[in-house]
Write a protein that holds these residues in place. Structure first.
Motif, PDB file in Angstrom:
ATOM      1  N   GLY A 152      57.070 103.294  29.329  1.00 50.40           N
ATOM      2  CA  GLY A 152      55.749 102.805  29.699  1.00 50.40           C
ATOM      3  C   GLY A 152      54.683 103.290  28.750  1.00 50.40           C
ATOM      4  N   SER A 153      53.426 103.136  29.169  1.00 48.13           N
ATOM      5  CA  SER A 153      52.277 103.581  28.393  1.00 48.13           C
ATOM      6  C   SER A 153      51.473 104.566  29.224  1.00 48.13           C
ATOM      7  N   ALA A 154      51.025 105.633  28.586  1.00 47.94           N
ATOM      8  CA  ALA A 154      50.128 106.611  29.215  1.00 47.94           C
ATOM      9  C   ALA A 154      48.768 106.449  28.551  1.00 47.94           C
ATOM     10  N   ALA A 155      47.775 106.037  29.328  1.00 45.32           N
ATOM     11  CA  ALA A 155      46.476 105.730  28.736  1.00 45.32           C
ATOM     12  C   ALA A 155      45.359 105.928  29.746  1.00 45.32           C
ATOM     13  N   ALA A 156      44.163 106.148  29.217  1.00 48.83           N
ATOM     14  CA  ALA A 156      42.964 106.266  30.039  1.00 48.83           C
ATOM     15  C   ALA A 156      41.808 105.628  29.282  1.00 48.83           C
ATOM     16  N   GLY A 157      41.960 104.335  28.959  1.00 58.36           N
ATOM     17  CA  GLY A 157      40.992 103.658  28.121  1.00 58.36           C
ATOM     18  C   GLY A 157      41.313 103.821  26.649  1.00 58.36           C
ATOM     19  N   ALA A 158      42.183 104.747  26.341  1.00 59.16           N
ATOM     20  CA  ALA A 158      42.742 104.997  25.011  1.00 59.16           C
ATOM     21  C   ALA A 158      44.089 105.665  25.242  1.00 59.16           C
ATOM     22  N   PRO A 159      44.970 105.655  24.243  1.00 61.53           N
ATOM     23  CA  PRO A 159      46.270 106.312  24.432  1.00 61.53           C
ATOM     24  C   PRO A 159      46.102 107.797  24.714  1.00 61.53           C
ATOM     25  N   ILE A 160      46.903 108.321  25.619  1.00 62.49           N
ATOM     26  CA  ILE A 160      46.931 109.758  25.862  1.00 62.49           C
ATOM     27  C   ILE A 160      47.893 110.397  24.869  1.00 62.49           C
ATOM     28  N   VAL A 161      47.436 111.402  24.172  1.00 63.11           N
ATOM     29  CA  VAL A 161      48.262 112.147  23.236  1.00 63.11           C
ATOM     30  C   VAL A 161      48.635 113.455  23.916  1.00 63.11           C
ATOM     31  N   GLY A 162      49.902 113.602  24.242  1.00 62.17           N
ATOM     32  CA  GLY A 162      50.303 114.791  24.967  1.00 62.17           C
ATOM     33  C   GLY A 162      51.706 114.692  25.501  1.00 62.17           C
ATOM     34  N   THR A 163      51.876 114.971  26.786  1.00 65.38           N
ATOM     35  CA  THR A 163      53.193 115.127  27.381  1.00 65.38           C
ATOM     36  C   THR A 163      53.311 114.363  28.686  1.00 65.38           C
ATOM     37  N   VAL A 164      54.461 113.750  28.902  1.00 67.04           N
ATOM     38  CA  VAL A 164      54.814 113.196  30.210  1.00 67.04           C
ATOM     39  C   VAL A 164      55.868 114.103  30.841  1.00 67.04           C
ATOM     40  N   THR A 165      55.608 114.508  32.067  1.00 69.09           N
ATOM     41  CA  THR A 165      56.571 115.275  32.849  1.00 69.09           C
ATOM     42  C   THR A 165      57.038 114.419  34.011  1.00 69.09           C
ATOM     43  N   ILE A 166      58.340 114.278  34.159  1.00 71.28           N
ATOM     44  CA  ILE A 166      58.894 113.550  35.292  1.00 71.28           C
ATOM     45  C   ILE A 166      59.549 114.562  36.230  1.00 71.28           C
ATOM     46  N   LYS A 167      59.319 114.382  37.526  1.00 79.79           N
ATOM     47  CA  LYS A 167      59.955 115.226  38.540  1.00 79.79           C
ATOM     48  C   LYS A 167      60.753 114.323  39.470  1.00 79.79           C
ATOM     49  N   ASP A 168      62.017 114.679  39.716  1.00 74.85           N
ATOM     50  CA  ASP A 168      62.842 113.824  40.565  1.00 74.85           C
ATOM     51  C   ASP A 168      62.854 114.318  42.005  1.00 74.85           C
ATOM     52  N   ALA A 169      63.618 113.636  42.851  1.00 78.34           N
ATOM     53  CA  ALA A 169      63.637 113.931  44.281  1.00 78.34           C
ATOM     54  C   ALA A 169      64.156 115.326  44.586  1.00 78.34           C
ATOM     55  N   ASN A 170      64.899 115.910  43.658  1.00 76.38           N
ATOM     56  CA  ASN A 170      65.437 117.259  43.858  1.00 76.38           C
ATOM     57  C   ASN A 170      64.541 118.345  43.272  1.00 76.38           C
ATOM     58  N   GLY A 171      63.425 117.942  42.683  1.00 79.49           N
ATOM     59  CA  GLY A 171      62.513 118.902  42.078  1.00 79.49           C
ATOM     60  C   GLY A 171      62.817 119.213  40.632  1.00 79.49           C
ATOM     61  N   THR A 172      63.823 118.558  40.055  1.00 81.42           N
ATOM     62  CA  THR A 172      64.155 118.758  38.636  1.00 81.42           C
ATOM     63  C   THR A 172      63.092 118.086  37.776  1.00 81.42           C
ATOM     64  N   THR A 173      62.639 118.777  36.746  1.00 81.21           N
ATOM     65  CA  THR A 173      61.612 118.214  35.864  1.00 81.21           C
ATOM     66  C   THR A 173      62.152 118.035  34.448  1.00 81.21           C
ATOM     67  N   ARG A 174      61.538 117.115  33.740  1.00 79.45           N
ATOM     68  CA  ARG A 174      61.886 116.872  32.329  1.00 79.45           C
ATOM     69  C   ARG A 174      60.611 116.472  31.608  1.00 79.45           C
ATOM     70  N   ASP A 175      60.397 117.055  30.437  1.00 89.95           N
ATOM     71  CA  ASP A 175      59.207 116.768  29.632  1.00 89.95           C
ATOM     72  C   ASP A 175      59.588 115.939  28.410  1.00 89.95           C
ATOM     73  N   VAL A 176      58.738 114.971  28.087  1.00 91.82           N
ATOM     74  CA  VAL A 176      58.890 114.228  26.836  1.00 91.82           C
ATOM     75  C   VAL A 176      57.527 114.117  26.175  1.00 91.82           C
ATOM     76  N   THR A 177      57.524 114.113  24.871  1.00 90.31           N
ATOM     77  CA  THR A 177      56.288 113.953  24.126  1.00 90.31           C
ATOM     78  C   THR A 177      55.891 112.490  24.100  1.00 90.31           C
ATOM     79  N   ILE A 178      54.628 112.217  24.377  1.00 90.75           N
ATOM     80  CA  ILE A 178      54.125 110.846  24.311  1.00 90.75           C
ATOM     81  C   ILE A 178      54.074 110.419  22.846  1.00 90.75           C
ATOM     82  N   GLY A 179      54.596 109.242  22.566  1.00 89.94           N
ATOM     83  CA  GLY A 179      54.677 108.763  21.190  1.00 89.94           C
ATOM     84  C   GLY A 179      53.451 107.992  20.759  1.00 89.94           C
ATOM     85  N   GLU A 180      53.605 107.246  19.701  1.00 94.54           N
ATOM     86  CA  GLU A 180      52.514 106.486  19.117  1.00 94.54           C
ATOM     87  C   GLU A 180      51.939 105.503  20.127  1.00 94.54           C
TER      88      GLU A 180
END
Length: 624
Positions: free
Chosen positions: A51-79
């Motif tokens: 997907g896209s992470a944006a707030a009127g412009a692209p967000i430069v940073g990190t997406v963290t996903i948390k699943d139903a078991n509380g496991t998290t994973r981080d990915v760097t937001i790309g171009e």
């Protein structure tokens, strides 16, 4: 700093670092301090969500996903705000958090997905944040942190997403957003697609004063139309929910917003390598520019003659607050932004700044339209000692209003300003009065600019109940009067001027929690003993626990029985570790004089421009 005043106290257009100014609006503070390594490229058989992470412009940073078991994973937001996360070994449903910078503004926004969304698109924007908040019935951040979202379903997401689109449909239609667009799932490209323009026009804010009845407010920055959305009521239960129906000027604004940011960027570019000339500065200003009681000539000369190194100036955290199309020959935009020096530290936060364009002309800087300089912020004080023996730390909380008349006669009358009345949430019904004094400033009857609302000393007044009624981004009205009690109008014929308080002061209970959390700066030196003997000359200062992102401020003085005193007040840039170390010299007290009081105060600014002040005060009870 410059002649416009001290950073964090009196606004300077200068002193900011360069950034792309292409996004709108506020945002939450980051709650992730680490930068993850780029996510590995998923294998062809991997299950992913993109997907896209944006707030009127692209967000430069990190997406963290948390699943139903509380496991998290981080990915760097790309171009251009794009992200992809491998969910092959995670358990649906999921909640996402995007943290980073969008055109200089810090954002933390949330989104969510069900098992049905695997191998599909999920976007993360302020609108998806509101969708998740509605599903949860609480702030999306609290929902993410709780980890209790095993019941999150596609039906819930669909229902809340569709209801939000329904309430915004007139705006979406005006901006050419197809009726089939899903605010949560439709792929889009920040800075290009029409859906991204919606994020510029619609601002989302939350009032969480009552955790059981949190209300979101959606505001059209062009028309000022606002609708509310109670998180306590699910979309399926809503009847006749209000829609945002006023679309006048929305299409024009979608083109003007990038041009407004470009105008700020052009001004900052003047300082890229050196200080520009007064004429170069004036070329970026309107003919009747007015900033903190300074017209275009006075302003330009003050900037040129400033002894602060303004090279590397940039404006960040740019928020387009409103665009007024009432007069097509003089369109006015109201914006807020942070000023940063060449090292990236914030020197000031400007609210209510205007830019203007004529029918066929460029956007030019118009100033904050203040015929006296006026600002406000929440202030919390911690006093470490109030006698020769020292004592327990006492804390106060309230609002500081700072008013100065730099150039008499700039209001819509030549009559001097005798006093100002300030009204707004948490203040007495009639407001509070700040009277002019001989030093061009305005003060309360007790001689202070600080309106104290609660005090931890036993038996001291406590207005915590009033503090609790102050919402986020509370509005305050400043009305000026002459000595005959007649209203003095501000430029443009307005009876009053509006100020905004980003976050309220802390109540008495919160003061204790803030002390435990280490919100206040610490005075390492001078110690109480060293201060006891201080009569001027050089003294070593060491302050810690300062916010390294912003300039701090300190005050050092002593008073003698005869009246004169040594005093210094100035701004400081903390180290990356939040420390200030310097030697400060005051004039030496005359031989035989009796020093009655010594003070060291140091301030740092934290979230919502709340100012935390630590004071070491020593009242002398014997000769020295």
């Amino acid at each position: 700093m410059n002649q416009l005043g001290l950073p964090l106290r009196r606004f300077a257009l200068l002193g900011i670092t360069a950034a792309v100014l292409s996004a709108c609006g506020g945002g939450g503070g980051s709650d992730s301090s680490t930068t993850p390594a780029p996510a590995p490229t998923p294998t062809p058989s991997a299950k992913t969500i993109s997907g896209s992470a944006a707030a009127g412009a692209p967000i430069v940073g990190t997406v963290t996903i948390k699943d139903a078991n509380g496991t998290t994973r981080d990915v760097t937001i790309g171009e251009n705000g794009k992200f992809t996360v491998d969910v092959s070994d995670l358990t649906a449903p999921f909640v996402f958090r995007a943290t980073g910078i969008a055109a200089g503004t810090q954002w933390t926004v949330y989104s969510g997905a069900s098992a049905a969304d695997v191998d599909g698109t999920i976007n993360i924007t302020p609108l998806t944040d509101l969708i998740i908040a509605n599903v949860a019935g609480k702030l999306a951040a609290d929902y993410f942190n709780s980890g209790n979202f095993t019941s999150l379903s596609k039906t819930q997401l669909d229902t809340e997403s569709a209801k939000l689109a329904e309430r915004l449909r007139p705006i979406l239609d005006a901006l050419g957003v197809n009726a089939a667009v899903d605010l949560l799932r439709t792929p889009f490209t920040p800075l290009q697609d029409q859906l991204d323009k919606v994020l510029d026009i619609i601002h989302v804010s939350y009032d969480s004063t009552d955790p059981a009845a949190i209300v979101a407010t959606l505001t059209n920055i062009v028309t000022d139309e606002a609708i509310t959305d109670s998180l306590a009521t699910k979309a399926a239960e809503e009847t006749n929910a209000p829609k945002m129906v006023t679309t006048s000027g929305v299409v024009d604004a979608s083109g003007d917003i990038p041009a407004i940011r470009a105008a700020l960027e052009r001004y900052a570019a003047l300082y890229a390598t050196n200080v520009p000339t007064a004429e170069q500065i004036k070329a970026k200003l309107t003919a009747n520019f007015l900033q903190d009681d300074l017209g275009p000539d006075a302003f330009a000369n003050a900037e040129v003659n400033d002894d602060f190194d303004n090279t590397g100036l940039r404006f960040t955290d740019v928020e387009i607050e409103h665009i007024d199309y009432t007069d097509p020959n003089a369109v006015i935009a109201r914006v807020s932004f942070s000023a940063r020096d060449k090292n990236g530290q914030i020197t000031s936060r400007q609210q209510g700044f205007r830019l203007r364009r004529t029918a066929n002309g460029p956007w030019l800087l118009h100033g904050n339209r203040q015929c006296i300089e006026v600002s406000m912020h929440a202030r919390m004080d911690r006093e470490l000692s109030d006698s020769v023996l020292g004592g327990p730390a006492q804390m106060t909380s309230g609002i500081e209003f700072e008013l100065f008349e730099n150039t008499p006669g700039n209001c819509d009358t030549a009559t001097p300003v005798a006093y100002a009345m300030i009204q707004g949430p948490g203040l007495p019904p009639g407001g509070i009065r700040y009277s002019a004094n001989p030093y061009s400033s305005f003060k309360l009857d007790n001689g202070s600019t600080y309106y104290v609302m609660t005090d931890t000393r036993e038996g001291a007044p406590d207005m915590s109940n009033m503090i609790n009624t102050i919402p986020a981004k509370a509005s305050y009205k400043v009305t000026l009067y002459d000595a005959a009690d007649a209203v003095i109008k501000w430029p443009g014929g307005f009876d009053s001027y509006k100020l905004t308080l980003p976050l309220r002061p802390l109540n008495r209970t919160e003061l204790g929690a803030a002390a435990s959390a280490g919100k206040w700066p610490d005075i390492v030196s001078p110690s109480l003993g060293a201060l006891f003997d201080y009569r001027g000359g050089p003294t070593a200062l060491n302050f810690t626990n300062m916010n390294p992102e912003t300039y701090g401020w300190f005050f050092l003085d002593y008073k003698t029985q005869e009246g004169p005193s040594g005093v210094y007040e100035g701004d400081v840039a903390p180290s990356a570790g939040g420390t200030v170390v310097r030697v400060q010299t005051l004039s030496t007290a005359p031989d035989g004089s009796f020093v009655t009081e010594r003070n060291v105060r140091v301030a740092t600014t934290r979230e919502g421009w709340r100012e935390f002040v630590t004071r070491l005060k020593l009242t002398t009870v014997r000769g020295n």
